[in-house]
Design an enzyme around this catalytic site. Structure first.
Site, PDB file in Angstrom:
ATOM      1  N   TYR B 125       0.821  -1.212   0.000  1.00 42.30           N
ATOM      2  CA  TYR B 125       0.000   0.000   0.000  1.00 42.30           C
ATOM      3  C   TYR B 125       0.855   1.262   0.000  1.00 42.30           C
ATOM      4  O   TYR B 125       0.335   2.364   0.151  1.00 42.30           O
ATOM      5  CB  TYR B 125      -0.929   0.008   1.219  1.00 42.30           C
ATOM      6  CG  TYR B 125      -2.018  -1.028   1.131  1.00 42.30           C
ATOM      7  CD1 TYR B 125      -1.692  -2.377   1.171  1.00 42.30           C
ATOM      8  CD2 TYR B 125      -3.343  -0.677   0.993  1.00 42.30           C
ATOM      9  CE1 TYR B 125      -2.669  -3.347   1.074  1.00 42.30           C
ATOM     10  CE2 TYR B 125      -4.330  -1.644   0.892  1.00 42.30           C
ATOM     11  CZ  TYR B 125      -3.985  -2.970   0.943  1.00 42.30           C
ATOM     12  OH  TYR B 125      -4.952  -3.930   0.845  1.00 42.30           O
ATOM     13  N   LYS B 172       4.109 -14.616   5.409  1.00 49.79           N
ATOM     14  CA  LYS B 172       4.520 -15.558   4.365  1.00 49.79           C
ATOM     15  C   LYS B 172       6.050 -15.506   4.274  1.00 49.79           C
ATOM     16  O   LYS B 172       6.637 -15.367   3.195  1.00 49.79           O
ATOM     17  CB  LYS B 172       3.863 -15.172   3.028  1.00 49.79           C
ATOM     18  CG  LYS B 172       4.006 -16.204   1.924  1.00 49.79           C
ATOM     19  CD  LYS B 172       3.150 -17.427   2.116  1.00 49.79           C
ATOM     20  CE  LYS B 172       3.380 -18.424   0.994  1.00 49.79           C
ATOM     21  NZ  LYS B 172       2.702 -19.715   1.236  1.00 49.79           N
ATOM     22  N   ASP B 205      -1.534 -18.528   4.256  1.00 49.55           N
ATOM     23  CA  ASP B 205      -2.443 -19.437   3.546  1.00 49.55           C
ATOM     24  C   ASP B 205      -3.041 -20.451   4.512  1.00 49.55           C
ATOM     25  O   ASP B 205      -4.240 -20.748   4.479  1.00 49.55           O
ATOM     26  CB  ASP B 205      -1.747 -20.115   2.354  1.00 49.55           C
ATOM     27  CG  ASP B 205      -0.334 -20.557   2.652  1.00 49.55           C
ATOM     28  OD1 ASP B 205       0.215 -20.134   3.675  1.00 49.55           O
ATOM     29  OD2 ASP B 205       0.227 -21.346   1.871  1.00 49.55           O
ATOM     30  N   ASP B 229      -5.862  -6.716   5.315  1.00 54.14           N
ATOM     31  CA  ASP B 229      -7.021  -6.260   4.551  1.00 54.14           C
ATOM     32  C   ASP B 229      -7.912  -7.447   4.192  1.00 54.14           C
ATOM     33  O   ASP B 229      -9.129  -7.441   4.403  1.00 54.14           O
ATOM     34  CB  ASP B 229      -6.508  -5.563   3.277  1.00 54.14           C
ATOM     35  CG  ASP B 229      -7.592  -4.801   2.541  1.00 54.14           C
ATOM     36  OD1 ASP B 229      -8.748  -4.818   3.002  1.00 54.14           O
ATOM     37  OD2 ASP B 229      -7.291  -4.197   1.503  1.00 54.14           O
TER      38      ASP B 229
END
Lengths: 115, 336
Positions: B125, B172, B205, B229
């Protein structure tokens, strides 16, 4: 030479590319960098973590890190050689980690604005 | 002038009718608030030439607290999101989203009470995007040490103050070893200062899969901006959808409370949308300004109306208008 890499994949139509500026990522511990006149390139904005910190309003609370994206726009028609000259001049005063050429593709800017 | 001066940003589309209902309910709680109404969003373009007028910025900077209705961000074209601009401008680095099961809304689970702490100013972002060839676009994912430390600190402090037991860092880092690796390293460093709270980490995930299989196992999650988000909306979906999902954007000196849903322009003026998300954001706001009694009163009133099931908006299975739902909550507040 034609290879599978250039023939066996989807292609996006090319548009004429115009060099219009450079984003330079500058590292400094001395706050928002202020720049000399570099002739072919003029500073447009400085952002920190993507937030514009010059010119305009900056919250006193804004946390900044020592890495600034500095957008320089061309003041005239420029070439890659002008970028080389500009970066050589810039290097005399500033430590920078990367530079990214800014291109227009046809009439469209190929780069985002800062928040 | 009231005890609290709060900037009210009704937004656009259904925002003004939602915010009016919310204002009536909050005022009925007895809290002494002077509302300062300011413009924001697409409707400002013609009038001010910007989504975020200078007058609005000045009001928020002065009052340090605001509540905001929904706004729309044009997709893929020139104007920057007013929401993201506000978060960046006022350095509202902590996005706090509670996903708590509302008992009367039928869900497949018995218990969900998840708090997501989304880092709100960095990651992809940062708006650093380039077309590096006509076929290749790149977006820089910016993760910083101070930015990661402060969201972790915020989450642990919030958890400690509110009796939460466990925080997991969602990442991740097995693939993005530098960026997510730095975020995880900062989290672990901060966690050492809070031995009373169980700290762990989970890959994003796997976290997504676990959230839909067994959401009751989660307590607090700390996430970089993009994962936050997405997963905060997933959590909202688990407890009733965005119509019941409040949010807070908090910085060291300024806070903006807002619903996370869009402005639903197709329903604008029809007074049929559910104001609960903005209302619950207002409840968060009241607790933030130490008006907990008023917050409890509103929340109990809303839960009573939902439990009775007679005056519900269309998304909750009823036919009540926004105003009828708000009136029912106001009446219920007098009886709880």
């Amino acid at each position: 030479m034609l290879t599978k890499a250039t023939t066996g994949r989807a292609k996006r139509p090319a548009k004429p590319i115009t060099l219009v500026g450079v984003d330079v990522y500058i590292i400094t511990e001395d706050g928002i960098p202020m720049f000399d006149d570099y002739g072919a390139f003029k500073i447009e904005f400085v952002s920190n973590r993507g937030t514009k910190v010059w010119p305009g309003y900056v919250s006193d609370d804004l946390m900044m890190v020592n890495w600034y994206r500095c957008r320089f726009m061309a003041t005239r028609t420029v070439t890659d050689a002008d970028v080389d000259t500009f970066l050589t001049a810039l290097s005399k005063k500033w430590k920078w980690s990367a530079a990214q050429k800014l291109w227009n593709y046809g009439d469209e800017a190929g780069f985002s604005k800062a928040y | 002038m009231g005890k609290h001066v709060i900037t009210m940003l009704p937004g656009e589309g259904t925002g003004p009718e939602i915010c009016e209902a919310v204002r009536r309910i909050i005022d009925h709680s007895g809290v002494d608030i002077t509302w300062e109404y300011e413009d924001i969003g697409l409707d400002c373009l013609d009038k001010y030439g910007t989504l975020l007028p200078e007058k609005t910025i000045k009001s928020i900077a002065k009052n340090k607290i605001a509540i905001k209705g929904p706004t729309t961000t044009p997709i893929g074209t020139g104007h920057k999101s007013a929401n993201v601009t506000l978060r960046k401008m006022f350095d509202l680095y902590a996005n706090v989203r509670p996903a708590k099961l509302i008992p009367v809304l039928k869900r497949p689970w018995d218990k969900i009470d998840i708090l997501t702490f989304r880092e709100n100013t960095e990651d992809s972002y940062a708006a650093i995007e380039h077309m590096v060839s006509n076929e290749v676009a790149q977006c820089l994912k910016v993760i910083t040490w101070p930015g990661s430390v402060r969201i972790a600190e915020f989450a642990f402090k919030w958890a400690k103050a509110n009796g939460r037991k466990k925080i997991q860092c969602v990442h991740k880092a097995n693939i993005m070893k530098m960026t997510d690796g730095l975020f995880l390293e900062a989290f672990r460093e901060v966690a050492k200062k809070y031995p009373e709270i169980e700290a762990g980490d989970i890959i994003v995930d796997n976290c997504s899969m676990q959230l839909v299989r067994n959401p009751a196992q989660f307590d607090c999650l700390v996430l970089p901006n993009l994962y936050g988000d997405i997963l905060s909306d997933l959590c909202a979906g688990l407890v009733g959808g965005l119509g019941f999902a409040p949010g807070a954007n908090i910085g060291d000196n300024c806070s903006i409370f807002e619903a996370v849903h869009g402005s639903a322009p197709k329903y604008a003026g029809m007074k049929k949308v559910n104001p609960s998300a903005v209302l619950l954001s207002g409840v968060m706001m009241l607790r933030w300004i130490n008006e907990g009694a008023a917050a409890d009163k509103i929340e109990k009133g809303m839960n009573k109306v939902l439990a009775e099931g007679k005056t519900l908006t269309y998304d909750a299975g009823g036919t009540a208008s926004t105003d009828q739902y708000a009136d029912a909550i106001i009446r219920a507040m007098d009886t709880v």
